[in-house]
Design an enzyme around this catalytic site. Sequence first.
Site, PDB file in Angstrom:
ATOM      1  CG  ASN A  46     107.595  16.978 153.029  1.00 40.30           C
ATOM      2  OD1 ASN A  46     108.169  16.305 153.565  1.00 40.30           O
ATOM      3  ND2 ASN A  46     106.242  18.064 152.979  1.00 40.30           N
ATOM      4  CG  ASP A  60     100.652  16.980 139.590  1.00 43.85           C
ATOM      5  OD1 ASP A  60     101.611  16.827 140.027  1.00 43.85           O
ATOM      6  OD2 ASP A  60     100.397  16.594 138.952  1.00 43.85           O
ATOM      7  CE1 TYR A  85     107.944   7.528 149.283  1.00 42.17           C
ATOM      8  CE2 TYR A  85     109.237   6.084 150.589  1.00 42.17           C
ATOM      9  CZ  TYR A  85     108.911   7.289 150.170  1.00 42.17           C
ATOM     10  OH  TYR A  85     109.269   8.336 150.984  1.00 42.17           O
TER      11      TYR A  85
END
Length: 288
Positions: free
Chosen positions: A89, A62, A169
């Site tokens: 990624n 995680d 983001y």
Amino acid sequence: MNTPIAVVTGAAGGLGQATARQLLAAGFDVVAVTRDAASARETLRILEAPARGRTVHALHADLVDRADVRALAGRLRESVGRVDVLVNNAGAAFAHYAETADGTERTHALNHLAPFHLTHLLLADGLFAPGARIVNISSDLVTRGRVDAGDPDVTGLSWRERFSQITVYGTAKLTGLLATTALAARLPAGMHAYSASPGVVRTGFHHKSGGLLKAAAAVGSLFAQTPQKAARTPVLLATAPAAPAPNGGFFAKGAPATAPAPARDAALAAEVYERTARTLGLTALPRR
């Protein structure tokens, strides 16, 4: 001759899994990193079928948790011992503000801090091959990012009272782009680092993100690429016989692209890099 080894995070599906498949087809052994044990087992099953003599490892971590990032670096040392390509990624655009156990905003933790952390742990352990390439997956939304040139926030905590999913983001990705540019100037000779924007990809990313990104997916899907097509840029950066130029560059559609103006500020890139290293308790690499 040793078979080259590629590590791909966020490989449970979508762009990450398509990238892993194409790297296997290009002759790499692949370490697929997913979030949990169940997805790692399923990803191993999926990737082993078309591997054609290549070796597939599946690990889980995680990556919003720094302890998990450190554990992943240790497992890579034990399982493969060398990394020729690292494709960072794994990412997400969370719909609401939340902080990780380490005290950072989770969008920044996953999209910026985790790739930086894993990369530098592998560097410190000497796991990268002499000509290794590091490919950090960026986003077209870097144009929506906002970084204060006088006081860049690498943790995302400044968004606590004014959270905006798309802007946060984009900011996390912009911060990562700046750090990648600075990293490239500090890597040992022969190594390269790139930012790769896959464009709009037809995956579940936007739907799982919720918020405005889920709403935008209905329109964006009309122009979205398949993961297989979107993977061509990171795979090209990983596999081109001669390392693409420029080192530290921003690439889209298989070619160098113009990064947003803040990302072309060398002084800001250096400051973001140094602050990120301090935040993670890492020793910053000196500029070559």
